[in-house]
Enzyme design. Structure first.
Site, PDB file in Angstrom:
ATOM      1  CE  LYS A  74      54.196  47.171  41.931  1.00  0.00           C
ATOM      2  NZ  LYS A  74      53.319  47.628  40.918  1.00  0.00           N
ATOM      3  CE  LYS A 117      50.258  46.398  41.881  1.00  0.00           C
ATOM      4  NZ  LYS A 117      49.928  47.089  40.635  1.00  0.00           N
TER       5      LYS A 117
HETATM    6  C1  PBG Z   1      49.735  49.721  38.228  1.00  0.00           C
HETATM    7  C2  PBG Z   1      51.043  49.645  38.905  1.00  0.00           C
HETATM    8  C3  PBG Z   1      51.430  50.182  40.150  1.00  0.00           C
HETATM    9  C4  PBG Z   1      52.813  50.000  40.238  1.00  0.00           C
HETATM   10  C5  PBG Z   1      53.203  49.316  39.103  1.00  0.00           C
HETATM   11  N1  PBG Z   1      52.081  49.071  38.295  1.00  0.00           N
HETATM   12  C6  PBG Z   1      50.741  50.973  41.151  1.00  0.00           C
HETATM   13  C7  PBG Z   1      49.612  50.540  41.942  1.00  0.00           C
HETATM   14  O1  PBG Z   1      49.198  49.395  41.999  1.00  0.00           O
HETATM   15  O2  PBG Z   1      49.097  51.465  42.556  1.00  0.00           O
HETATM   16  C8  PBG Z   1      53.663  50.469  41.371  1.00  0.00           C
HETATM   17  C9  PBG Z   1      55.082  50.707  41.063  1.00  0.00           C
HETATM   18  C10 PBG Z   1      55.840  51.488  42.059  1.00  0.00           C
HETATM   19  O3  PBG Z   1      55.365  51.858  43.139  1.00  0.00           O
HETATM   20  O4  PBG Z   1      56.990  51.733  41.743  1.00  0.00           O
HETATM   21  N2  PBG Z   1      48.775  48.861  38.626  1.00  0.00           N
END
Ligand code: PBG
Length: 324
Positions: A248, A195
């Protein structure tokens, strides 16, 4: 053999011929739809930066879940906006938490729809970071028990899968141990293993009210230039007990998906995040691109890169358009 005997255009002559020779497909069963759960009742709150995305109170989830299931979409992933936030994100592991109650509502309404629970503290902390803060930075090891407690609470509420998205080191191991000792040894972990600290989460943070009040997430989410490091993250998570892996965002990281596909044999997910969704909508609104074709091409690209399944805010509209 080459031209004139080989004519690659022979297989592109019409829609039916192109379908016959199509290498990659995206079906509704490949897709997971994200849901934002709110406290209260009778609330349907549209997210300004995400056209068509509506945050729903628990009582609204039953109809929503039935509709999603009827469309043939594989499942949902749940995010919660709690009534109150605090420094340790206690709403994330409250047994009557907003996602816990949402899971129960969905299970009743659409038992065959897969329920994935996102595991993270950022929607529940008053500072918006994904863990416990100490001297302005997230303390890794102190955050682990809270993530583990949250996972157990979500599994108890009926999550089919827990999906940690916090990027703490060792979280998968901590969660596996906690799930096993609470009797949830059959609850799988889908790890957001790679991520990245991405600009493309902007609209989500509006929807989830989770923008950090100070600083950013770069000390825990991955640095965009690094690809080999993503392989280390994934190998570590598998070693700790992850059942499935995720990359992601999706579109700027298709190379990571491809490398992961070649290297690991577990189910591989991609998250087409909020910014990817909103960007396509914004361009389409200006008449700069065709939305339907843009969505289709972006999803097929993510599958072709190697993702088995895609979490996407387009799941419903894509499924609604039917077979192609
Ligand atoms: C929480 C999380 C995030 C997303 C999914 N789980 C946001 C972040 O890390 O700020 C992002 C999903 C999206 O942008 O659609 N940690």
């Amino acid at each position: 053999m080459s031209f004139p005997r080989t004519r690659l255009r022979r297989l592109r002559t019409g829609r039916a011929m192109r379908q016959l020779t199509q290498e990659t497909r995206v079906t509704p069963a490949d897709l997971i739809y994200p849901l934002f759960c709110l406290p209260g009742s009778g609330v349907r709150d549209p997210v300004a930066s995400m056209p068509g995305v509506v945050r729903l109170s628990i009582d609204q989830l039953a109809d929503e879940a039935k509709e999603i299931a009827d469309l043939g979409v594989a499942g949902v992933i749940l995010f919660g906006i709690p009534a109150a936030k605090d420094s340790r994100g206690s709403g994330a592991y409250a047994d009557d938490g907003v996602v816990q109650r949402g899971l129960e509502a969905i299970a009743k309404a659409a038992p065959d729809l897969i329920r994935i629970a996102d595991v993270c503290l950022c929607e529940y902390t008053d500072h918006g970071h994904c863990g416990v803060l100490e001297h302005g930075d997230v303390n890794n090891d102190e955050t682990l028990p809270l993530l583990a407690q949250s996972s157990v609470s979500l599994a108890r509420a009926g999550a089919d899968v827990v999906a940690p998205s916090d990027m703490m080191d060792g979280r998968v191991g901590a969660i596996r141990t906690a799930l096993d000792s609470a009797g949830f040894e059959r609850c799988p972990i889908l790890s957001y293993a790679a991520k990245y600290a991405s600009a493309f989460y902007g609209p989500f943070r509006d929807a989830a009210e989770s923008t950090p009040s100070e600083g950013d997430r770069r000390s825990y989410q991955m640095d965009p230039p690094n690809g080999r490091e993503a392989m280390l993250e994934m190998a570590a998570d598998l070693e700790e007990g992850a059942d499935m892996l995720m990359v992601k965002p999706a579109m700027p990281y298709l190379d990571i998906l491809r490398r992961a596909r070649e290297r690991f044999d577990v189910p591989l997910f991609a998250y087409q995040v909020s910014g990817e969704f909103s960007m396509l909508h914004a361009a389409a609104e200006r008449g700069w691109i065709d939305l339907e074709r843009g969505v289709e091409e972006s999803l097929i690209g993510i599958r072709r890169a190697g993702a088995d399944r895609i979490i996407t805010y387009f799941a419903k509209e894509y499924a609604r358009r039917g077979a192609r």
